[in-house]
Write a protein that holds these residues in place. Structure first.
Motif, short mmCIF file in Angstrom:
data_model
loop_
_atom_site.label_atom_id
_atom_site.label_comp_id
_atom_site.label_asym_id
_atom_site.label_seq_id
_atom_site.Cartn_x
_atom_site.Cartn_y
_atom_site.Cartn_z
N SER A 1 59.09 -16.19 -49.37
CA SER A 1 60.40 -15.93 -48.75
C SER A 1 61.44 -15.78 -49.86
CB SER A 1 60.79 -17.08 -47.82
OG SER A 1 61.00 -18.25 -48.61
N ASN A 2 62.55 -15.09 -49.54
CA ASN A 2 63.64 -14.94 -50.51
C ASN A 2 64.14 -16.31 -50.98
OD1 ASN A 2 63.59 -12.21 -50.39
ND2 ASN A 2 65.26 -12.03 -48.90
N LEU A 3 64.18 -17.25 -50.03
CA LEU A 3 64.68 -18.59 -50.34
C LEU A 3 63.80 -19.26 -51.41
CD1 LEU A 3 66.74 -20.82 -49.53
CD2 LEU A 3 64.98 -21.68 -47.96
N LYS A 4 62.48 -19.22 -51.18
CA LYS A 4 61.55 -19.85 -52.14
C LYS A 4 61.62 -19.16 -53.50
CE LYS A 4 57.81 -22.18 -49.74
NZ LYS A 4 56.42 -22.16 -49.33
N ARG A 5 61.61 -17.79 -53.46
CA ARG A 5 61.62 -17.03 -54.72
C ARG A 5 62.90 -17.32 -55.53
NH1 ARG A 5 60.32 -12.80 -52.66
NH2 ARG A 5 62.37 -11.90 -52.31
N ASN A 6 64.04 -17.38 -54.81
CA ASN A 6 65.31 -17.63 -55.51
C ASN A 6 65.37 -19.03 -56.09
OD1 ASN A 6 66.24 -15.05 -55.16
ND2 ASN A 6 67.26 -15.49 -53.21
N ARG A 7 64.76 -19.99 -55.37
CA ARG A 7 64.72 -21.37 -55.89
C ARG A 7 63.91 -21.42 -57.18
NH1 ARG A 7 63.64 -24.93 -50.59
NH2 ARG A 7 65.79 -25.13 -49.91
N ILE A 8 62.75 -20.72 -57.16
CA ILE A 8 61.89 -20.69 -58.36
C ILE A 8 62.64 -20.01 -59.50
CG2 ILE A 8 59.74 -19.74 -59.32
CD1 ILE A 8 58.45 -20.17 -56.54
N ARG A 9 63.32 -18.88 -59.19
CA ARG A 9 64.08 -18.16 -60.23
C ARG A 9 65.12 -19.09 -60.87
NH1 ARG A 9 66.04 -14.07 -57.47
NH2 ARG A 9 64.78 -12.37 -58.27
N SER A 10 65.89 -19.78 -60.04
CA SER A 10 66.96 -20.65 -60.56
C SER A 10 66.37 -21.76 -61.43
CB SER A 10 67.73 -21.31 -59.42
OG SER A 10 68.25 -20.33 -58.59
N LYS A 11 65.26 -22.36 -60.96
CA LYS A 11 64.67 -23.47 -61.74
C LYS A 11 64.17 -22.97 -63.09
CE LYS A 11 63.35 -26.48 -57.94
NZ LYS A 11 62.29 -26.82 -57.00
N LEU A 12 63.54 -21.78 -63.10
CA LEU A 12 63.00 -21.27 -64.37
C LEU A 12 64.13 -20.87 -65.32
CD1 LEU A 12 59.85 -19.26 -63.26
CD2 LEU A 12 59.92 -21.33 -64.62
N ILE A 13 65.21 -20.29 -64.79
CA ILE A 13 66.36 -19.93 -65.65
C ILE A 13 66.93 -21.20 -66.28
CG2 ILE A 13 68.74 -19.04 -65.63
CD1 ILE A 13 67.77 -16.93 -63.57
N LYS A 14 67.04 -22.26 -65.45
CA LYS A 14 67.57 -23.55 -65.94
C LYS A 14 66.68 -24.11 -67.05
CE LYS A 14 69.40 -27.72 -63.85
NZ LYS A 14 69.37 -28.55 -62.64
N MET A 15 65.34 -24.05 -66.82
CA MET A 15 64.41 -24.58 -67.82
C MET A 15 64.48 -23.77 -69.12
SD MET A 15 61.26 -25.40 -65.27
CE MET A 15 59.98 -25.19 -66.45
N GLN A 16 64.61 -22.42 -68.99
CA GLN A 16 64.69 -21.56 -70.18
C GLN A 16 65.97 -21.87 -70.97
OE1 GLN A 16 64.03 -17.60 -68.51
NE2 GLN A 16 62.06 -18.32 -67.74
N LYS A 17 67.08 -22.14 -70.24
CA LYS A 17 68.37 -22.47 -70.88
C LYS A 17 68.27 -23.79 -71.64
CE LYS A 17 72.73 -20.88 -69.14
NZ LYS A 17 73.86 -21.29 -68.30
N GLN A 18 67.61 -24.77 -70.98
CA GLN A 18 67.45 -26.09 -71.62
C GLN A 18 66.69 -25.97 -72.93
OE1 GLN A 18 65.67 -28.34 -68.46
NE2 GLN A 18 67.64 -29.05 -67.66
N LYS A 19 65.70 -25.05 -72.96
CA LYS A 19 64.90 -24.86 -74.18
C LYS A 19 65.73 -24.30 -75.32
CE LYS A 19 60.19 -23.93 -72.67
NZ LYS A 19 59.32 -22.78 -72.44
N THR A 20 66.68 -23.41 -75.00
CA THR A 20 67.44 -22.74 -76.06
C THR A 20 68.71 -23.52 -76.44
OG1 THR A 20 68.48 -21.35 -74.37
CG2 THR A 20 66.62 -20.40 -75.57
N ASP A 21 69.15 -24.48 -75.60
CA ASP A 21 70.38 -25.26 -75.89
C ASP A 21 70.14 -26.28 -77.00
OD1 ASP A 21 71.85 -23.89 -74.08
OD2 ASP A 21 71.82 -25.44 -72.52
#
Ligand code: K1U
Ligand code: ZN
Length: 168
Positions: free
Chosen positions: A148-168
């Motif tokens: 569902s769009n809801l599940k996909r968007n949740r996964i997208r947000s979590k992965l973007i957050k994790m990628q940001k944490q790695k580069t910060d």
């Protein structure tokens, strides 16, 4: 041999449609060898060229428990499919997430090997699921597209957050 960098969702390069392989040369064999090394090291049961930013119709898999049955499919086609199965899928490009996806249970595949020779075979169960998953990558499609769009968007947000944490 070399380990290749695996792209992560939502990287737009994962949406590229792969082109057929036309040259079966030494460079291709070296690339296949690097694909296997990257898949085994990850570890994964499959890997598509798209995931390492090479946009050619090539995938590798090994679904055996002993991890000793490497298989490379070049320019793969599904020529017959039958049945339906729902299985938990993961993806090295969507790390940490597993979701159920419904796919054909039995498939007949035509593909070339590293020497350009054509082979045909049947696959079922996890092998059939893995081949369909990897062939989706070659079309720029990810398993999260079946959610569902809801599940996909949740996964997208979590992965973007994790990628940001790695580069910060
Ligand atoms: O395409 C990929 O990113 C590889 C993916 C393939 C796949 C897994 C499950 C269902 C369909 C396709 C993976 O390999 S994710 C990792 C994984 O499932 C696994 C890794 C080691 C041992 C057993 C499974
Ligand atoms: Zn995948």
């Amino acid at each position: 041999m070399a380990l290749l960098n695996i792209l992560h969702f939502p990287d737009p390069r994962l949406r590229t449609i792969a082109k057929p392989v036309t040259e079966f040369d030494e460079e291709l064999k070296q690339f296949v060898s690097n694909m296997f090394e990257t898949m085994y090291e990850a570890p994964g049961i499959g890997l598509a060229a798209t995931q390492v930013d090479r946009h050619i119709r090539l995938l590798v898999l090994d679904v055996s428990d002993a991890r000793n049955q490497p298989c490379c499919l070049i320019n793969p086609e599904i020529i017959e499919s039958d049945g339906e199965e729902e299985m938990d899928e993961g993806c090295l490009s969507v790390p940490g997430f597993y979701e159920k996806v419904r796919r054909a249970d039995h498939i007949r595949v035509r593909a070339q090997n590293e020497d350009g020779e054509v082979k045909e075979f049947e696959a079922e169960g996890i092998e059939a699921v893995c081949i369909q998953h990897e062939m989706d990558h070659l079309e720029g499609k990810l398993f999260v597209d079946y959610l569902s769009n809801l599940k996909r968007n949740r996964i997208r947000s979590k992965l973007i957050k994790m990628q940001k944490q790695k580069t910060d």
